[in-house]
Design a protein around this motif. Sequence first.
Motif, short mmCIF file in Angstrom:
data_model
loop_
_atom_site.label_atom_id
_atom_site.label_comp_id
_atom_site.label_asym_id
_atom_site.label_seq_id
_atom_site.Cartn_x
_atom_site.Cartn_y
_atom_site.Cartn_z
N GLU A 74 0.68 -1.20 0.22
CA GLU A 74 -0.03 0.19 -0.08
C GLU A 74 0.94 1.15 -0.04
OE1 GLU A 74 -0.28 -2.34 2.27
OE2 GLU A 74 -2.18 -3.33 2.22
N PHE A 75 1.98 1.35 0.72
CA PHE A 75 2.70 2.30 0.98
C PHE A 75 3.45 2.68 -0.60
CE2 PHE A 75 7.35 3.80 1.14
CZ PHE A 75 6.86 5.05 1.67
N TYR A 76 3.84 1.50 -1.29
CA TYR A 76 4.47 1.82 -2.64
C TYR A 76 3.32 2.30 -3.51
CZ TYR A 76 8.52 -0.14 -0.24
OH TYR A 76 9.34 -0.43 0.52
N ALA A 77 2.20 1.77 -3.59
CA ALA A 77 1.25 2.13 -4.43
C ALA A 77 0.79 3.73 -4.06
CB ALA A 77 0.06 1.37 -4.12
N VAL A 78 0.60 4.11 -2.87
CA VAL A 78 0.33 5.56 -2.59
C VAL A 78 1.60 6.42 -3.00
CG1 VAL A 78 0.17 7.18 -0.68
CG2 VAL A 78 -1.25 5.16 -0.87
N THR A 79 2.70 6.12 -2.77
CA THR A 79 3.87 6.86 -3.14
C THR A 79 4.05 6.80 -4.80
OG1 THR A 79 5.48 5.10 -3.06
CG2 THR A 79 5.28 6.73 -1.09
N ALA A 80 3.76 5.69 -5.51
CA ALA A 80 3.82 5.80 -6.91
C ALA A 80 2.66 6.77 -7.69
CB ALA A 80 3.74 4.61 -7.50
N ALA A 81 1.43 6.83 -6.74
CA ALA A 81 0.32 7.63 -7.37
C ALA A 81 0.76 9.10 -7.22
CB ALA A 81 -1.01 7.49 -6.53
N LEU A 82 1.46 9.16 -5.79
CA LEU A 82 1.94 10.74 -5.44
C LEU A 82 2.96 11.22 -6.64
CD1 LEU A 82 1.82 13.25 -3.66
CD2 LEU A 82 3.69 12.16 -2.39
N PHE A 83 3.79 10.36 -6.85
CA PHE A 83 4.77 10.70 -7.95
C PHE A 83 4.24 11.18 -9.23
CE2 PHE A 83 8.92 10.26 -10.38
CZ PHE A 83 9.90 10.91 -9.42
N LEU A 84 3.32 10.32 -9.68
CA LEU A 84 2.62 10.45 -11.02
C LEU A 84 1.88 11.93 -10.85
CD1 LEU A 84 1.32 7.08 -12.01
CD2 LEU A 84 3.10 8.32 -12.82
N THR A 85 1.19 11.97 -9.64
CA THR A 85 0.61 13.48 -9.43
C THR A 85 1.40 14.45 -9.60
OG1 THR A 85 -1.28 12.23 -8.16
CG2 THR A 85 -1.02 14.72 -7.84
N LEU A 86 2.78 14.41 -9.11
CA LEU A 86 3.71 15.61 -9.09
C LEU A 86 4.25 15.57 -10.52
CD1 LEU A 86 5.79 14.84 -5.87
CD2 LEU A 86 4.15 16.35 -6.30
N ALA A 87 4.32 14.62 -11.29
CA ALA A 87 4.55 14.77 -12.50
C ALA A 87 3.64 15.25 -13.48
CB ALA A 87 5.02 13.26 -13.49
N PHE A 88 2.46 15.73 -13.19
CA PHE A 88 1.16 16.16 -14.03
C PHE A 88 1.86 17.52 -14.81
CE2 PHE A 88 -2.68 18.19 -14.95
CZ PHE A 88 -3.01 17.50 -15.75
N PRO A 89 2.24 18.53 -13.78
CA PRO A 89 2.91 19.81 -14.62
C PRO A 89 3.72 19.31 -15.99
CG PRO A 89 3.02 20.01 -12.27
CD PRO A 89 2.58 18.52 -12.60
N GLY A 90 4.79 18.63 -15.79
CA GLY A 90 5.68 18.40 -16.68
C GLY A 90 4.84 17.61 -17.63
N PHE A 91 4.02 16.74 -17.73
CA PHE A 91 3.33 16.16 -18.86
C PHE A 91 2.42 17.21 -19.44
CE2 PHE A 91 -0.65 13.83 -20.43
CZ PHE A 91 -0.06 12.91 -21.25
N VAL A 92 1.71 18.05 -18.94
CA VAL A 92 0.85 19.40 -19.44
C VAL A 92 1.95 19.77 -20.17
CG1 VAL A 92 -0.52 21.15 -19.00
CG2 VAL A 92 -0.83 19.15 -17.75
N TYR A 93 2.79 20.17 -19.90
CA TYR A 93 3.99 21.11 -20.48
C TYR A 93 4.39 20.64 -21.94
CZ TYR A 93 8.16 23.51 -21.78
OH TYR A 93 9.21 24.40 -22.70
N ARG A 94 4.63 19.20 -21.62
CA ARG A 94 5.26 18.55 -23.08
C ARG A 94 4.05 18.04 -23.95
NH1 ARG A 94 9.23 18.92 -25.59
NH2 ARG A 94 10.36 19.17 -23.57
N TYR A 95 3.02 17.65 -23.36
CA TYR A 95 1.95 17.00 -24.39
C TYR A 95 0.77 17.94 -24.64
CZ TYR A 95 5.16 13.37 -24.57
OH TYR A 95 6.14 12.18 -24.74
N LEU A 96 0.53 18.59 -23.74
CA LEU A 96 -1.02 19.43 -23.89
C LEU A 96 -0.85 20.84 -24.35
CD1 LEU A 96 -2.69 17.69 -20.97
CD2 LEU A 96 -2.78 17.20 -23.27
N LEU A 97 0.33 21.63 -23.91
CA LEU A 97 0.32 22.92 -24.29
C LEU A 97 0.89 23.06 -25.78
CD1 LEU A 97 1.90 24.67 -21.25
CD2 LEU A 97 -0.34 24.79 -22.06
N ARG A 98 0.50 24.11 -26.29
CA ARG A 98 1.04 24.25 -27.72
C ARG A 98 2.35 24.98 -27.81
NH1 ARG A 98 -3.82 25.52 -31.94
NH2 ARG A 98 -5.17 23.69 -31.27
#
Length: 101
Positions: A74-98
């Motif tokens: 459970e700890f690793y599932a939560v930390t992986a989900a948190l890490f993916l959530t923290l990566a969201f701004p970079g994903f938006v910058y790379r793939y969703l912004l023109r």
Amino acid sequence: MSQTVVIWALILLAALAANLPFVNQRLMLVFPLRGGTKSLAWRLAELVVWYFIVGGVGLALEQSAGQIYSQGWEFYAVTAALFLTLAFPGFVYRYLLRHRA
């Protein structure tokens, strides 16, 4: 250094590491790729590597503070989900912004 400062420093390190695959074209910030651009698969693989690097830093900080406590899946599932959530701004910058060419 107090525990609060260590925890916030680790969270800031995780936020930085989670966005690194999306803001540059080099593999692990060092190695240039032949094609010049990274695919999404390379970025996700690099994200997994950064997750384990930040986890190792967190484990080292926990060891320096005292005893390491065993964690369940459970700890690793939560930390992986948190890490993916923290990566969201970079994903938006790379793939969703023109980006202008």
